[in-house]
Design a protein around this motif. Structure first.
Motif, PDB file in Angstrom:
ATOM      1  N   ASN A  75       3.595   2.844  20.004  1.00 16.88           N
ATOM      2  CA  ASN A  75       2.642   3.663  20.743  1.00 16.88           C
ATOM      3  C   ASN A  75       2.515   3.099  22.149  1.00 16.88           C
ATOM      4  O   ASN A  75       2.882   1.938  22.402  1.00 16.88           O
ATOM      5  CB  ASN A  75       1.277   3.620  20.053  1.00 16.88           C
ATOM      6  CG  ASN A  75       1.237   4.461  18.802  1.00 16.88           C
ATOM      7  OD1 ASN A  75       1.571   5.640  18.834  1.00 16.88           O
ATOM      8  ND2 ASN A  75       0.821   3.854  17.696  1.00 16.88           N
ATOM      9  N   LYS A  81       3.907   2.890  15.915  1.00 15.35           N
ATOM     10  CA  LYS A  81       3.818   4.320  15.612  1.00 15.35           C
ATOM     11  C   LYS A  81       4.634   4.615  14.353  1.00 15.35           C
ATOM     12  O   LYS A  81       4.160   5.270  13.442  1.00 15.35           O
ATOM     13  CB  LYS A  81       4.333   5.147  16.791  1.00 15.35           C
ATOM     14  CG  LYS A  81       4.203   6.653  16.596  1.00 15.35           C
ATOM     15  CD  LYS A  81       4.595   7.382  17.882  1.00 15.35           C
ATOM     16  CE  LYS A  81       4.354   8.875  17.778  1.00 15.35           C
ATOM     17  NZ  LYS A  81       2.944   9.238  17.762  1.00 15.35           N
ATOM     18  N   HIS A  82       5.877   4.117  14.319  1.00 19.84           N
ATOM     19  CA  HIS A  82       6.781   4.332  13.189  1.00 19.84           C
ATOM     20  C   HIS A  82       7.599   3.071  12.936  1.00 19.84           C
ATOM     21  O   HIS A  82       8.105   2.469  13.878  1.00 19.84           O
ATOM     22  CB  HIS A  82       7.748   5.486  13.462  1.00 19.84           C
ATOM     23  CG  HIS A  82       7.071   6.792  13.703  1.00 19.84           C
ATOM     24  ND1 HIS A  82       6.476   7.512  12.698  1.00 19.84           N
ATOM     25  CD2 HIS A  82       6.886   7.507  14.838  1.00 19.84           C
ATOM     26  CE1 HIS A  82       5.961   8.619  13.203  1.00 19.84           C
ATOM     27  NE2 HIS A  82       6.184   8.631  14.506  1.00 19.84           N
ATOM     28  N   HIS A 112       1.307  -1.373   7.453  1.00 20.78           N
ATOM     29  CA  HIS A 112       2.006  -0.198   7.990  1.00 20.78           C
ATOM     30  C   HIS A 112       3.219   0.073   7.116  1.00 20.78           C
ATOM     31  O   HIS A 112       4.045  -0.806   6.915  1.00 20.78           O
ATOM     32  CB  HIS A 112       2.455  -0.456   9.427  1.00 20.78           C
ATOM     33  CG  HIS A 112       2.773   0.791  10.184  1.00 20.78           C
ATOM     34  ND1 HIS A 112       3.877   1.572   9.909  1.00 20.78           N
ATOM     35  CD2 HIS A 112       2.121   1.403  11.192  1.00 20.78           C
ATOM     36  CE1 HIS A 112       3.891   2.603  10.741  1.00 20.78           C
ATOM     37  NE2 HIS A 112       2.838   2.518  11.525  1.00 20.78           N
ATOM     38  N   GLU A 115       9.112   4.008   6.907  1.00 23.71           N
ATOM     39  CA  GLU A 115       9.560   5.390   6.766  1.00 23.71           C
ATOM     40  C   GLU A 115      11.081   5.381   6.594  1.00 23.71           C
ATOM     41  O   GLU A 115      11.799   4.904   7.459  1.00 23.71           O
ATOM     42  CB  GLU A 115       9.191   6.195   8.005  1.00 23.71           C
ATOM     43  CG  GLU A 115       7.699   6.244   8.255  1.00 23.71           C
ATOM     44  CD  GLU A 115       7.356   6.690   9.654  1.00 23.71           C
ATOM     45  OE1 GLU A 115       7.998   7.636  10.166  1.00 23.71           O
ATOM     46  OE2 GLU A 115       6.446   6.084  10.254  1.00 23.71           O
ATOM     47  N   THR A 128       7.711   8.415   3.472  1.00 26.36           N
ATOM     48  CA  THR A 128       7.040   7.126   3.591  1.00 26.36           C
ATOM     49  C   THR A 128       7.038   6.529   2.193  1.00 26.36           C
ATOM     50  O   THR A 128       6.253   6.924   1.344  1.00 26.36           O
ATOM     51  CB  THR A 128       5.614   7.300   4.138  1.00 26.36           C
ATOM     52  OG1 THR A 128       5.705   8.013   5.370  1.00 26.36           O
ATOM     53  CG2 THR A 128       4.964   5.959   4.397  1.00 26.36           C
ATOM     54  N   GLU A 147       6.870  12.865  16.984  1.00 29.42           N
ATOM     55  CA  GLU A 147       5.524  13.408  17.158  1.00 29.42           C
ATOM     56  C   GLU A 147       4.924  13.840  15.822  1.00 29.42           C
ATOM     57  O   GLU A 147       4.563  14.998  15.630  1.00 29.42           O
ATOM     58  CB  GLU A 147       5.554  14.573  18.145  1.00 29.42           C
ATOM     59  CG  GLU A 147       6.032  14.189  19.531  1.00 29.42           C
ATOM     60  CD  GLU A 147       5.262  13.022  20.127  1.00 29.42           C
ATOM     61  OE1 GLU A 147       4.024  12.986  20.016  1.00 29.42           O
ATOM     62  OE2 GLU A 147       5.910  12.132  20.704  1.00 29.42           O
ATOM     63  N   TYR A 148       4.855  12.917  14.898  1.00 27.23           N
ATOM     64  CA  TYR A 148       4.228  13.155  13.603  1.00 27.23           C
ATOM     65  C   TYR A 148       3.566  11.850  13.194  1.00 27.23           C
ATOM     66  O   TYR A 148       3.818  10.809  13.791  1.00 27.23           O
ATOM     67  CB  TYR A 148       5.263  13.587  12.543  1.00 27.23           C
ATOM     68  CG  TYR A 148       6.282  12.523  12.211  1.00 27.23           C
ATOM     69  CD1 TYR A 148       6.079  11.637  11.151  1.00 27.23           C
ATOM     70  CD2 TYR A 148       7.438  12.379  12.963  1.00 27.23           C
ATOM     71  CE1 TYR A 148       6.994  10.641  10.860  1.00 27.23           C
ATOM     72  CE2 TYR A 148       8.362  11.392  12.679  1.00 27.23           C
ATOM     73  CZ  TYR A 148       8.141  10.531  11.626  1.00 27.23           C
ATOM     74  OH  TYR A 148       9.051   9.539  11.343  1.00 27.23           O
ATOM     75  N   HIS A 149       2.701  11.909  12.205  1.00 32.04           N
ATOM     76  CA  HIS A 149       2.085  10.699  11.679  1.00 32.04           C
ATOM     77  C   HIS A 149       2.741  10.370  10.352  1.00 32.04           C
ATOM     78  O   HIS A 149       3.072  11.274   9.584  1.00 32.04           O
ATOM     79  CB  HIS A 149       0.575  10.899  11.493  1.00 32.04           C
ATOM     80  CG  HIS A 149      -0.157   9.613  11.274  1.00 32.04           C
ATOM     81  ND1 HIS A 149      -0.167   8.967  10.051  1.00 32.04           N
ATOM     82  CD2 HIS A 149      -0.863   8.837  12.127  1.00 32.04           C
ATOM     83  CE1 HIS A 149      -0.861   7.857  10.155  1.00 32.04           C
ATOM     84  NE2 HIS A 149      -1.304   7.751  11.399  1.00 32.04           N
ATOM     85  N   TRP A 150       2.900   9.100  10.064  1.00 31.47           N
ATOM     86  CA  TRP A 150       3.582   8.697   8.822  1.00 31.47           C
ATOM     87  C   TRP A 150       2.883   9.268   7.585  1.00 31.47           C
ATOM     88  O   TRP A 150       3.508   9.510   6.577  1.00 31.47           O
ATOM     89  CB  TRP A 150       3.732   7.182   8.707  1.00 31.47           C
ATOM     90  CG  TRP A 150       2.453   6.389   8.673  1.00 31.47           C
ATOM     91  CD1 TRP A 150       1.886   5.724   9.723  1.00 31.47           C
ATOM     92  CD2 TRP A 150       1.596   6.174   7.550  1.00 31.47           C
ATOM     93  NE1 TRP A 150       0.713   5.110   9.321  1.00 31.47           N
ATOM     94  CE2 TRP A 150       0.520   5.370   7.971  1.00 31.47           C
ATOM     95  CE3 TRP A 150       1.620   6.561   6.211  1.00 31.47           C
ATOM     96  CZ2 TRP A 150      -0.509   4.959   7.139  1.00 31.47           C
ATOM     97  CZ3 TRP A 150       0.590   6.162   5.369  1.00 31.47           C
ATOM     98  CH2 TRP A 150      -0.448   5.363   5.840  1.00 31.47           C
ATOM     99  N   ARG A 151       1.576   9.527   7.678  1.00 31.30           N
ATOM    100  CA  ARG A 151       0.864  10.109   6.526  1.00 31.30           C
ATOM    101  C   ARG A 151       1.406  11.485   6.148  1.00 31.30           C
ATOM    102  O   ARG A 151       1.288  11.907   5.007  1.00 31.30           O
ATOM    103  CB  ARG A 151      -0.634  10.201   6.798  1.00 31.30           C
ATOM    104  CG  ARG A 151      -1.341   8.876   6.735  1.00 31.30           C
ATOM    105  CD  ARG A 151      -2.850   9.063   6.900  1.00 31.30           C
ATOM    106  NE  ARG A 151      -3.456   7.814   7.269  1.00 31.30           N
ATOM    107  CZ  ARG A 151      -3.757   7.441   8.511  1.00 31.30           C
ATOM    108  NH1 ARG A 151      -3.528   8.249   9.510  1.00 31.30           N
ATOM    109  NH2 ARG A 151      -4.318   6.280   8.754  1.00 31.30           N
ATOM    110  N   ASP A 152       1.993  12.191   7.135  1.00 36.69           N
ATOM    111  CA  ASP A 152       2.568  13.512   6.865  1.00 36.69           C
ATOM    112  C   ASP A 152       3.847  13.420   6.029  1.00 36.69           C
ATOM    113  O   ASP A 152       4.329  14.421   5.531  1.00 36.69           O
ATOM    114  CB  ASP A 152       2.888  14.229   8.166  1.00 36.69           C
ATOM    115  CG  ASP A 152       1.647  14.438   9.017  1.00 36.69           C
ATOM    116  OD1 ASP A 152       0.545  14.592   8.449  1.00 36.69           O
ATOM    117  OD2 ASP A 152       1.782  14.433  10.262  1.00 36.69           O
TER     118      ASP A 152
END
Length: 156
Positions: A75, A81-82, A112, A115, A128, A147-152
């Protein structure tokens, strides 16, 4: 781009050198070129983390456990971020029990998850590994950028 002969760490393929980085496979190098190199975020390639220290026991030692994700996308504030590990598939041949254990140990130690990504022509599939969520349909997330969050992409 240079291909080297297979090594002990990578018996199934050749190392690939690009931009001063050495990738473990052509798939990993392609992921770097297509999605990481110009992603707009700072990133790290193959950072090494110790998951469990060397332990001495009576009569010997238990070796440490280390893990190097393929990429960490940062980030703007420098946080993660990933944490990415490029794989050939999300099945048992792509993510074996050793991978699953390292991914879980990493997530527990650093807070964290890892992925696992599978590259395709114009996008990549993401799961994930080891993180669960209610009513998960176990389908990978398909994306073209970070542009996504790992939770998705939670999957187990």
């Amino acid at each position: 781009m240079t291909n080297n002969s297979p090594t002990a760490l990578n018996k199934r393929g050749s190392k690939v050198d690009i931009d001063g980085y050495t990738f473990d496979s052509m798939k990993e190098a392609q992921f770097y070129e297509r999605f990481v190199k110009y992603c707009g975020y700072e990133f790290e390639v193959h950072p090494r983390f110790t998951l469990n220290e060397l332990h001495e026991i009576e009569g010997g030692k238990i070796s440490s456990i280390s893990y190097s994700p393929d990429f960490i996308i940062l980030n703007p504030d420098g946080s993660w971020k990933h944490v990415i590990d490029a794989k050939n598939s999300h099945g048992m041949y792509g993510i074996d029990q050793s991978n699953k254990l390292r991914f879980r140990l990493f997530a527990m130690k650093f807070g964290h998850p890892v992925e696992a990504v599978v590259i395709r022509k114009n996008d990549f599939k993401v799961i994930t590994q080891g993180v669960t969520k209610p009513l998960n349909d176990k389908k990978p997330l398909i994306v073209r950028d970070f542009e996504y969050h790992w939770r998705d992409a939670t999957n187990y």
